[in-house]
Design an enzyme around this catalytic site. Structure first.
Site, PDB file in Angstrom:
ATOM      1  N   SER A 205       0.839  -1.223  -0.056  1.00 50.03           N
ATOM      2  CA  SER A 205       0.070   0.066  -0.019  1.00 50.03           C
ATOM      3  C   SER A 205       0.955   1.265   0.017  1.00 50.03           C
ATOM      4  CB  SER A 205      -0.993   0.141   1.442  1.00 50.03           C
ATOM      5  OG  SER A 205      -0.582   1.053   2.126  1.00 50.03           O
ATOM      6  N   LYS A 206       0.293   2.400  -0.683  1.00 51.74           N
ATOM      7  CA  LYS A 206       1.144   3.451  -0.728  1.00 51.74           C
ATOM      8  C   LYS A 206       1.407   4.082   0.582  1.00 51.74           C
ATOM      9  CE  LYS A 206      -2.713   6.286  -2.259  1.00 51.74           C
ATOM     10  NZ  LYS A 206      -3.195   6.646  -3.539  1.00 51.74           N
ATOM     11  N   ARG A 207       0.394   3.836   1.640  1.00 51.49           N
ATOM     12  CA  ARG A 207       0.669   4.299   2.936  1.00 51.49           C
ATOM     13  C   ARG A 207       1.826   3.662   3.774  1.00 51.49           C
ATOM     14  NH1 ARG A 207      -4.150   5.867   1.573  1.00 51.49           N
ATOM     15  NH2 ARG A 207      -4.603   3.771   1.444  1.00 51.49           N
ATOM     16  N   ARG A 208       2.126   2.517   3.562  1.00 49.03           N
ATOM     17  CA  ARG A 208       2.821   1.560   4.228  1.00 49.03           C
ATOM     18  C   ARG A 208       4.216   1.340   3.532  1.00 49.03           C
ATOM     19  NH1 ARG A 208      -1.276  -2.038   5.822  1.00 49.03           N
ATOM     20  NH2 ARG A 208      -0.828  -2.828   3.564  1.00 49.03           N
TER      21      ARG A 208
ATOM     22  N   VAL B  64       6.078   2.014  -2.873  1.00 43.49           N
ATOM     23  CA  VAL B  64       5.375   1.538  -4.087  1.00 43.49           C
ATOM     24  C   VAL B  64       5.609   2.468  -5.393  1.00 43.49           C
ATOM     25  CG1 VAL B  64       3.521   0.404  -2.722  1.00 43.49           C
ATOM     26  CG2 VAL B  64       3.183   2.874  -3.613  1.00 43.49           C
TER      27      VAL B  64
END
Ligand code: GLU
Length: 460
Positions: free
Chosen positions: A236-239, A242
């Site tokens: 995920s782009k938050r974690r 990416v």
């Protein structure tokens, strides 16, 4: 012009940085198109005006070009922009309505809830036969039976029709939804194979019904597996890191990236993993794509990248380092050329080149405090004094510089490694780096002696 009737597409929405998962889907499509002599259509699905940004579209196009997918390549078609096909999307909806496959509906969510007593029941078909002429447009799904999706990757997947509500294809304001626009475009663009992320599998029975209702044979479906991180969570782009661009900017080679991404869900026969694109393409089979989640292992990607870097011809390696080394104040291409081969075996991403060679160009290389403390223990001051002496008239050549420092160390009962440490830190600012004597040779006598003198002054 493509030489076969196979047509695939990559249909990203420009709502953020270009994700490595998107790159993997694009590459699977690209490999399949190339191998079959078919066409690869790039369609930017830009109908969500609130979430789209032109720079994200540009980012997608440039990131795709970086991994070899660009308008000059054979088979490439586009980019097409979904927003320019609005009229066709509306026409498809109108046709479905005219043929009784879709109908207007004016129910609000609250109306449905009031009738069904639940938020989760889905739409109850209330307006199906009311003959309304305004409101959202819903597709009439079959009441019974199953919709069977034959997916090349996932096998036969059955979706009971009674669990599928009459879904909305056009909003109340007249704007078509993704589910319809995506099908209408694929149909119009004569797409034969839809190869895309697994998250779209749940849309597929609805889309298959739309294809059939529009009088066309659905494409071959292939849903490629999700990509997960070390914790087995969906990337995920938050974690996670990416964005494909961030790998490019860190100095991953496009070839290594392409090679690695191709292995997320697919593997060439025989267990060989490092393989150039041209060898992978003829081997690639959609049927061989694995349905289980693919682990994005950045360590493995780094290892791949290191191998690709080491395999570059030296002048290519030097050229690829240019964007980094040219930023170093005082950069001199001749000096860099003298040590490039040594650096090539030591770095795993191109950005690491800077820390390896900047001491050759900066007037005062950055001093790493921990390295200084570690290296400048007794008898460092004497070693430096003797080395300065020994180097003053030495022939300036790595082998000679080594022999002389060996002699200096021996006088204190030190092996070469120990004797090297203070000289290395004095000259490069760090305890690790390129082989020392080649570095000194490249740096030159004057600057080497000046740095040794400066370190001695600091120690005094
Ligand atoms: N625009 C969709 C997305 O970016 C892709 C849909 C598709 O590939 O069918 O998720």
């Amino acid at each position: 012009m493509s030489s076969s009737s196979i047509r695939v597409r990559f249909a990203p929405s420009p709502t953020g940085m270009f994700h490595v998962g998107g790159a993997r889907s694009a590459l699977f499509n690209w490999a399949f198109a190339e191998q079959s002599g078919g066409a690869f259509v790039l369609r930017i699905e830009d109908t969500d005006a609130a979430r789209n940004r032109p720079e994200w579209t540009e980012g997608i196009i440039s990131a795709l070009a970086w991994i070899g997918i660009h308008s000059d390549a054979p088979g490439f078609e586009g980019p097409y922009f979904q927003s320019s096909y609005d009229a066709q999307h509306r026409a498809a909806a109108a046709r479905l309505q005219a043929e009784g496959r879709a109908y207007h509906c004016t129910c609000t969510r609250d109306d449905v809830k009031a009738r069904t007593g639940s938020e989760h029941m889905g739409y109850d078909g209330h307006c199906r036969d009311l003959g309304l002429t305004e409101g959202a447009v819903r597709f009439r799904t079959p009441d019974e039976g199953v919709t069977v999706v034959e997916d090349v990757v996932r096998g036969t997947v059955e979706f009971p029709n009674d669990a599928m509500e009459d879904f909305v294809i056009v909003r109340g304001d007249g704007s078509p939804l993704f589910i319809l626009a995506n099908v209408a475009d694929d149909l119009e663009m004569r797409i034969t194979h839809v190869v895309r992320a697994e998250e779209h599998l749940s849309n597929t029975p609805k889309q298959q019904l739309l294809w059939l209702a529009l009088g066309a044979q659905p494409p071959v479906w292939a849903h490629v597996p999700v990509i997960v991180n070390e914790q087995r969570k969906k990337l995920s782009k938050r974690r996670d890191k990416v964005a494909l661009e961030s790998y490019r900017d860190e100095g991953y080679l496009a070839e290594a990236m392409v090679n690695y991404l191709m292995l997320l869900g697919w593997a060439p026969a025989g267990g060989q993993e490092i393989m150039p694109w041209a060898e992978m393409v003829p081997q690639f089979r959609l049927e061989d794509v694995n349905s289980s989640p693919a682990f994005f292992d950045e360590k493995k990607l780094r290892a791949f990248n290191g191998e690709y870097i080491r395999a570059l011809p030296l002048d290519d390696f030097i050229a690829r380092c240019a964007p980094w080394v040219e930023q170093i104040p005082g950069y001199d291409p001749k000096v860099f050329a003298g040590v490039a081969e040594l650096a090539q075996t030591r770095i795993t991403v191109l950005s690491e080149i800077t820390a390896n060679v900047d001491f050759l160009f900066l007037n005062e290389p950055a001093e790493d405090e921990a390295s200084w403390t570690k290296a400048m223990k007794d008898p460092a001051a004497q070693i430096l004094a003797d080395a300065e002496q020994a180097y003053r008239d030495a022939p300036w050549e790595a082998g000679e510089l080594k022999t002389r420092l060996e002699a200096v160390g021996a006088a204190y009962g030190l092996k070469l490694g120990k004797a090297q440490a203070p000289v290395r830190v004095a000259v490069t600012g760090r305890t690790i780096g390129l082989p020392l004597f080649e570095s000194l040779e490249a740096l030159g006598r004057e600057r080497t002696l000046a740095r040794i003198a400066a370190a001695r002054a600091r120690l005094a």
